[in-house]
Design a protein around this motif. Structure first.
Motif, PDB file in Angstrom:
ATOM      1  N   PRO A  59       1.957  -4.077  17.243  1.00 49.14           N
ATOM      2  CA  PRO A  59       0.779  -4.022  16.363  1.00 49.14           C
ATOM      3  C   PRO A  59       0.397  -2.597  15.944  1.00 49.14           C
ATOM      4  CG  PRO A  59       0.328  -5.343  18.334  1.00 49.14           C
ATOM      5  CD  PRO A  59       1.676  -4.722  18.519  1.00 49.14           C
ATOM      6  N   LEU A  60       0.516  -1.635  16.861  1.00 45.78           N
ATOM      7  CA  LEU A  60       0.157  -0.261  16.521  1.00 45.78           C
ATOM      8  C   LEU A  60       1.143   0.325  15.512  1.00 45.78           C
ATOM      9  CD1 LEU A  60      -1.557   2.273  16.800  1.00 45.78           C
ATOM     10  CD2 LEU A  60      -0.270   2.839  18.887  1.00 45.78           C
ATOM     11  N   MET A  61       2.434   0.114  15.748  1.00 49.45           N
ATOM     12  CA  MET A  61       3.439   0.620  14.804  1.00 49.45           C
ATOM     13  C   MET A  61       3.237  -0.035  13.438  1.00 49.45           C
ATOM     14  SD  MET A  61       5.733   2.730  14.053  1.00 49.45           S
ATOM     15  CE  MET A  61       6.386   3.497  15.536  1.00 49.45           C
ATOM     16  N   GLN A  62       2.898  -1.315  13.442  1.00 50.08           N
ATOM     17  CA  GLN A  62       2.655  -2.009  12.186  1.00 50.08           C
ATOM     18  C   GLN A  62       1.480  -1.378  11.440  1.00 50.08           C
ATOM     19  OE1 GLN A  62       1.255  -6.166  12.149  1.00 50.08           O
ATOM     20  NE2 GLN A  62       2.942  -6.557  10.731  1.00 50.08           N
ATOM     21  N   GLN A  63       0.415  -1.018  12.157  1.00 49.09           N
ATOM     22  CA  GLN A  63      -0.746  -0.396  11.510  1.00 49.09           C
ATOM     23  C   GLN A  63      -0.386   0.973  10.930  1.00 49.09           C
ATOM     24  OE1 GLN A  63      -3.586  -0.585  14.723  1.00 49.09           O
ATOM     25  NE2 GLN A  63      -3.895  -2.772  14.443  1.00 49.09           N
ATOM     26  N   ILE A  64       0.403   1.735  11.679  1.00 48.89           N
ATOM     27  CA  ILE A  64       0.843   3.047  11.188  1.00 48.89           C
ATOM     28  C   ILE A  64       1.676   2.863   9.922  1.00 48.89           C
ATOM     29  CG2 ILE A  64       2.338   5.033  11.700  1.00 48.89           C
ATOM     30  CD1 ILE A  64       1.458   4.634  14.704  1.00 48.89           C
ATOM     31  N   ARG A  65       2.568   1.885   9.930  1.00 51.51           N
ATOM     32  CA  ARG A  65       3.416   1.635   8.752  1.00 51.51           C
ATOM     33  C   ARG A  65       2.618   1.075   7.582  1.00 51.51           C
ATOM     34  NH1 ARG A  65       6.697   5.360   9.894  1.00 51.51           N
ATOM     35  NH2 ARG A  65       8.237   4.900  11.511  1.00 51.51           N
ATOM     36  N   TYR A  66       1.556   0.303   7.873  1.00 49.20           N
ATOM     37  CA  TYR A  66       0.661  -0.138   6.790  1.00 49.20           C
ATOM     38  C   TYR A  66       0.141   1.093   6.046  1.00 49.20           C
ATOM     39  CZ  TYR A  66      -0.069  -5.032   8.429  1.00 49.20           C
ATOM     40  OH  TYR A  66       0.053  -6.355   8.779  1.00 49.20           O
ATOM     41  N   LEU A  67      -0.332   2.064   6.818  1.00 49.09           N
ATOM     42  CA  LEU A  67      -0.881   3.267   6.201  1.00 49.09           C
ATOM     43  C   LEU A  67       0.204   4.004   5.416  1.00 49.09           C
ATOM     44  CD1 LEU A  67      -3.227   5.119   5.654  1.00 49.09           C
ATOM     45  CD2 LEU A  67      -2.853   6.201   7.895  1.00 49.09           C
ATOM     46  N   ASP A  68       1.394   4.142   6.008  1.00 53.66           N
ATOM     47  CA  ASP A  68       2.511   4.790   5.301  1.00 53.66           C
ATOM     48  C   ASP A  68       2.795   4.077   3.985  1.00 53.66           C
ATOM     49  OD1 ASP A  68       2.867   6.540   7.428  1.00 53.66           O
ATOM     50  OD2 ASP A  68       4.575   5.461   8.273  1.00 53.66           O
ATOM     51  N   LYS A  69       2.809   2.757   4.042  1.00 55.59           N
ATOM     52  CA  LYS A  69       3.127   1.938   2.863  1.00 55.59           C
ATOM     53  C   LYS A  69       2.078   2.132   1.768  1.00 55.59           C
ATOM     54  CE  LYS A  69       5.368  -1.319   0.631  1.00 55.59           C
ATOM     55  NZ  LYS A  69       6.490  -0.819  -0.159  1.00 55.59           N
ATOM     56  N   LEU A  70       0.804   2.157   2.156  1.00 58.54           N
ATOM     57  CA  LEU A  70      -0.270   2.338   1.164  1.00 58.54           C
ATOM     58  C   LEU A  70      -0.185   3.712   0.500  1.00 58.54           C
ATOM     59  CD1 LEU A  70      -3.246   0.713   3.121  1.00 58.54           C
ATOM     60  CD2 LEU A  70      -1.900  -0.306   1.274  1.00 58.54           C
ATOM     61  N   ILE A  71       0.103   4.732   1.296  1.00 55.93           N
ATOM     62  CA  ILE A  71       0.237   6.087   0.747  1.00 55.93           C
ATOM     63  C   ILE A  71       1.456   6.139  -0.182  1.00 55.93           C
ATOM     64  CG2 ILE A  71       0.614   8.541   1.280  1.00 55.93           C
ATOM     65  CD1 ILE A  71      -2.217   7.486   2.120  1.00 55.93           C
ATOM     66  N   ASP A  72       2.510   5.447   0.211  1.00 56.55           N
ATOM     67  CA  ASP A  72       3.713   5.355  -0.610  1.00 56.55           C
ATOM     68  C   ASP A  72       3.399   4.697  -1.960  1.00 56.55           C
ATOM     69  OD1 ASP A  72       6.479   6.078  -0.251  1.00 56.55           O
ATOM     70  OD2 ASP A  72       6.949   3.944  -0.518  1.00 56.55           O
ATOM     71  N   GLU A  73       2.635   3.624  -1.920  1.00 54.18           N
ATOM     72  CA  GLU A  73       2.264   2.927  -3.161  1.00 54.18           C
ATOM     73  C   GLU A  73       1.425   3.853  -4.054  1.00 54.18           C
ATOM     74  OE1 GLU A  73       0.350  -0.747  -2.052  1.00 54.18           O
ATOM     75  OE2 GLU A  73       2.219  -1.638  -1.333  1.00 54.18           O
ATOM     76  N   LEU A  74       0.539   4.621  -3.437  1.00 59.51           N
ATOM     77  CA  LEU A  74      -0.279   5.583  -4.184  1.00 59.51           C
ATOM     78  C   LEU A  74       0.632   6.590  -4.893  1.00 59.51           C
ATOM     79  CD1 LEU A  74      -3.207   6.653  -4.743  1.00 59.51           C
ATOM     80  CD2 LEU A  74      -2.876   8.161  -2.772  1.00 59.51           C
ATOM     81  N   ALA A  75       1.578   7.131  -4.146  1.00 63.09           N
ATOM     82  CA  ALA A  75       2.503   8.128  -4.700  1.00 63.09           C
ATOM     83  C   ALA A  75       3.400   7.529  -5.787  1.00 63.09           C
ATOM     84  CB  ALA A  75       3.354   8.737  -3.587  1.00 63.09           C
ATOM     85  N   LYS A  76       3.613   6.219  -5.720  1.00 60.26           N
ATOM     86  CA  LYS A  76       4.441   5.560  -6.741  1.00 60.26           C
ATOM     87  C   LYS A  76       3.629   5.186  -7.976  1.00 60.26           C
ATOM     88  CE  LYS A  76       8.274   3.906  -4.010  1.00 60.26           C
ATOM     89  NZ  LYS A  76       8.573   3.041  -2.876  1.00 60.26           N
ATOM     90  N   GLY A  77       2.346   5.524  -7.974  1.00 55.89           N
ATOM     91  CA  GLY A  77       1.537   5.330  -9.169  1.00 55.89           C
ATOM     92  C   GLY A  77       0.833   3.991  -9.276  1.00 55.89           C
ATOM     93  N   LYS A  78       0.829   3.224  -8.196  1.00 55.14           N
ATOM     94  CA  LYS A  78       0.136   1.927  -8.225  1.00 55.14           C
ATOM     95  C   LYS A  78      -1.371   2.122  -8.412  1.00 55.14           C
ATOM     96  CE  LYS A  78       2.038  -2.125  -5.972  1.00 55.14           C
ATOM     97  NZ  LYS A  78       1.995  -2.998  -4.817  1.00 55.14           N
TER      98      LYS A  78
END
Length: 119
Positions: free
Chosen positions: A91-110
């Motif tokens: 669960p903790l790794m999943q939460q960290i990756r959620y944050l990574d994914k959201l930042i990634d989406e931001l950087a991709k212009g979403k």
């Protein structure tokens, strides 16, 4: 694999936070948007985030002490660092990756409303 997780969990959020901002700003996005994502995901506010940065809180406590993980976090899907976030068992790794994914989406212009999983 487990040792690697422990290393990530022990990293201070403050050491990674500037990298999130850098990643966003490289793509014409802003620190304000990065913070908005963090607040949305964790329930922290500006004061609490600043305290976390000042105290060099590690990822384990950053998520462990979060006021409220957003109930829509489970809508975050896709691949980050070679893993499907919805299939990460720790669960903790999943939460960290959620944050990574959201930042990634931001950087991709979403658009922010898509990133923040608004209907």
């Amino acid at each position: 694999m487990m040792k690697n997780n422990e290393r990530v969990f022990a990293m201070s959020f403050a050491s990674v936070y500037p990298l999130y901002i850098q990643k966003a700003e490289k793509k014409e996005r802003t620190k304000v948007e990065v913070d908005e994502i963090i607040f949305w995901l964790t329930g922290y506010d500006e004061v609490a985030l600043q305290r976390i940065l000042d105290q060099k809180t590690d990822f384990r406590n950053f998520f462990g002490e979060a006021p409220q993980l957003n109930p829509n976090a489970s809508l975050i899907k896709g691949v980050i660092c070679g893993y499907r976030v919805e299939e990460i068992e720790d669960p903790l790794m999943q939460q960290i990756r959620y944050l990574d994914k959201l930042i990634d989406e931001l950087a991709k212009g979403k658009a922010m409303e898509k990133i923040l999983r608004k209907n």
